[in-house]
Scaffold this active site. Structure first.
Site, PDB file in Angstrom:
ATOM      1  N   ARG A   1     -47.217 -35.059 -36.167  1.00 25.09           N
ATOM      2  CA  ARG A   1     -47.151 -34.685 -37.588  1.00 25.09           C
ATOM      3  C   ARG A   1     -47.762 -33.302 -37.734  1.00 25.09           C
ATOM      4  O   ARG A   1     -48.778 -33.112 -38.377  1.00 25.09           O
ATOM      5  CB  ARG A   1     -47.898 -35.724 -38.440  1.00 25.09           C
ATOM      6  N   ARG A   2     -47.113 -32.362 -37.090  1.00 26.40           N
ATOM      7  CA  ARG A   2     -47.638 -31.004 -37.072  1.00 26.40           C
ATOM      8  C   ARG A   2     -47.572 -30.362 -38.455  1.00 26.40           C
ATOM      9  O   ARG A   2     -48.296 -29.432 -38.749  1.00 26.40           O
ATOM     10  CB  ARG A   2     -46.823 -30.174 -36.077  1.00 26.40           C
ATOM     11  N   SER A   3     -46.673 -30.869 -39.311  1.00 29.80           N
ATOM     12  CA  SER A   3     -46.554 -30.267 -40.641  1.00 29.80           C
ATOM     13  C   SER A   3     -47.847 -30.482 -41.443  1.00 29.80           C
ATOM     14  O   SER A   3     -48.213 -29.642 -42.254  1.00 29.80           O
ATOM     15  CB  SER A   3     -45.343 -30.831 -41.390  1.00 29.80           C
TER      16      SER A   3
END
Lengths: 540, 109
Positions: free
Chosen positions: A261-263
């Site tokens: 969940r790099r966002s």
């Protein structure tokens, strides 16, 4: 002064196949062409063996034994992530070819490890070792290598077929020309000089050269890959962040943040620093981690940080189309571009065929480089043979213009560094590239178009500036194809996150082809085979 | 970024000049190469791997310069440490053979 074709070439060579780029795709292409009997020259901006993102890194490989169940899982696992734009026929071909070629690496002496059961384990390649071996193999196959010799523009004949390239040796300043029957672009993607690991040689040069010869791009909207690295460092290796806890400065855990969940990490970085600690890796795993990826630990050991027990600030560095998926459009199974005599391989070519709209680092890219390199080399050699006697009689001319020419009609001197900073200011920020909006893309495109005009009307005053000027030109061109495609894809699919259109739209299950220099264009292209309709909401 | 070409260790083979992917070094007649374009260094550590005598040091900071002390680096074993870790060099075996990625991936959810 910079465009003369008949004079000033200290090195004037002929080849059946010219390969531009000396990373995995370029070396596989060169080996395969030479093994088919072609005379091959490989040119690289850097040094074949250390150049490109694979050499500097550790590489997972999409290596799946031909067991029907394992292959089915391998194909299915990425289809939804990629927004259903991939092609199962291409996946099958790549899985087969990668399996065969990686086994070939073992025969050549790559020191693959064995697993707990004593079986060879071939899903991972240590970059420096892999690329040193590839250099040795292509030399054995008779490939002539020109290191430190960036190509500057392609040559075309009177029928607009690509017929080689010209360039310069960046250390001696001497100019070279290679007249070839066919040419393979294997120059990698474009990471806009972000210093993501091994990525600064990757400035989109091949895209620019190909487009000048009339080639098309595909999937350039899938170009917003960012890799996690310690904030101070270049080492964008993300695997071990699977075992990380991400926190704010005060130590509280950031809800939802993970390497998948790099966002969430990007959103947080817009406001404040983000810290990580690899504390979920069991004590027993840690020695294995050091053996698996020695370079992950290098910056920590040198900065005096124990990443398992001490938290450290992280950032996200743009990997652009290197770990994105867009690139030169491939028109058939030979890895031909839409221009005669021109082939593309590796990150320089679109990977939508096997990844759809999402790649990320590692395994698929490595498999694609191996397979597309192999096919392009073979096909380019066959094409050269088919030209027969005609091949040496061609009249050729260079097709590069912007960032290359000088002349009295050019009013200004090119401010290369300013142009590079200006294009980085449009593609690095998460709020512009990671989280895209109609308004943001439009504003960026306005600035990028202006930069193109600047480049168009400027002159390069010395040969020394030529290479950087062409890199700047390639980066501006790449950014314009990226954002022109992104604005056209009014949905969220694959890695393209459009804030104004957060859902996947089943009506947009097609490729976006782009191209053009002064005037950039984008058009739809239907998928090549019948596909199951995408399931709304299934994309990640 | 690259911070050190050790005068005492360098054997003037110029391998680093030849193999640096971003052309950071310049060769100098009868002298060690110079770091001519430091800001072009992409901190990939490849020069360290190819240096046969561990004469180079790449600091982990990729965007800013760092000051280094050769004697200290040598003392704490950082000169040539990456080369040692991957098993490159005289009488060493590549650690690619000992790659434990399979152990790691078993732990992946």
């Amino acid at each position: 002064m910079l465009k003369t074709l008949t004079t000033d070439f200290e090195l004037d060579l002929e080849a059946d196949v010219l390969v531009i780029g000396g990373g995995p795709a370029g070396t596989w292409a060169a080996w395969s062409a030479a093994s088919s009997g072609a005379r091959v020259i490989l040119v690289d901006k850097g040094y074949c063996g250390t150049t490109g993102c694979a050499a500097a890194s550790g590489n997972g490989v999409w290596y799946v034994p031909p067991d029907p169940e394992a292959r089915e899982t391998a194909k299915a696992s990425r289809e939804s992530l990629g927004g259903f734009l991939s092609d199962r026929n291409w996946m099958d071909r790549v899985l087969d070819r990668t399996y065969a070629n990686v086994n070939q690496l073992a025969e050549w002496g790559y020191p693959f490890p064995t697993d707990d059961e004593g079986k060879p384990y071939r899903r991972s390649l240590q970059g420096p070792e892999y690329m040193r071996l590839m250099r040795r193999q292509i030399q054995r196959a008779g490939v002539k290598i020109l290191d430190n010799s960036p190509a500057l523009e392609l040559l075309v004949d009177d029928d607009d077929a690509v017929a080689g390239a010209t360039g310069v040796n960046r250390q001696t300043g001497s100019k070279w020309i290679v007249r070839s029957q066919s040419t393979i672009i294997a120059t990698g993607g474009c990471a806009f000089l972000s210093k993501a690991l091994g990525c600064n040689v990757l400035t989109g040069d091949g895209y620019l050269m190909a487009a000048e010869a009339g080639a098309e791009m595909s999937g350039m909207e899938f170009s917003n890959a960012y890799g996690i690295s310690p904030a101070f460092s270049s080492v964008t290796k993300t695997l071990f962040y699977n075992w990380a806890t991400f926190t704010y400065e005060d130590g509280t855990v950031i809800p939802g943040a993970s390497s998948h969940r790099r966002s969430v990490i990007a959103q947080t970085l817009l406001q404040q620093p983000v810290y990580a600690i690899i504390d979920k890796a069991a004590e027993s795993m840690r020695p294995s981690m050091r053996l698996a990826q020695p370079n992950f630990f290098l910056p920590f050991d040198r900065a005096g940080i124990d990443p398992f027990t001490q938290r450290f600030p992280v950032t996200l560095r743009l990997e652009g189309t290197v770990h994105g998926t867009g690139g030169i459009r491939i028109v058939d199974e030979s890895c031909a571009s839409s221009v005669r005599g021109l082939y593309a391989a590796g990150d320089a070519a679109t990977r939508e065929l096997i990844c759809g709209g999402f790649t990320g680092g590692g395994s698929h890219n490595a498999a694609w480089a191996i397979s597309s390199g192999y096919w392009s080399g073979k096909s380019a050699a066959e094409y050269s043979r088919s030209l027969g006697e005609y091949k040496t009689k061609r009249h050729v001319k260079g097709v590069g213009e912007v960032g290359l020419q000088s002349g009295s009609d050019r009013s200004q001197t090119l401010a290369t560094d300013e142009i590079i900073q200006a294009v980085q200011a449009e593609v690095f920020p998460y709020e512009k590239n990671y989280f895209r909006t109609e308004q943001g893309l439009t504003e960026s495109l306005g600035k990028l178009n202006y930069l193109w005009q600047e480049l168009r009307s400027s002159q390069v005053t010395s040969d020394k500036e030529l290479i950087r000027a062409r890199e700047a030109t390639a980066m501006v061109a790449t950014a314009r194809w990226m954002y022109s495609s992104a604005i056209e894809r009014k949905e969220t699919r694959g890695m393209h996150k459009h804030q104004d259109y957060p859902e996947l739209d089943a009506n947009l299950q097609h490729h976006l082809i782009s191209g053009g220099l002064d005037r950039v264009w984008v058009k739809n292209q239907p998928l090549s085979t019948e596909k199951p309709l995408s399931k709304i909401g299934a994309a990640v | 970024m690259i911070e050190l070409v050790s005068e005492s260790r360098c054997i003037k083979c110029n391998i680093c000049v030849n193999i640096c992917p971003t052309n950071v070094f310049d060769r100098i007649a009868d002298a060690p190469p110079t770091i001519a374009r430091q800001s072009d260094c992409q901190t990939c550590y490849m020069c360290e791997l190819y240096c046969p005598v561990d004469a180079l040091y790449v600091a982990p900071e990729s965007d800013v310069t760092a000051s280094v002390n050769e004697a200290e680096l040598a003392q704490v074993g950082l000169l040539g440490s990456y080369r040692e870790k991957i098993g490159w060099g005289h009488k060493r075996t590549s650690t690619a053979k000992a790659d434990q990625t399979f152990q790691i991936l078993k732990q992946m959810k």
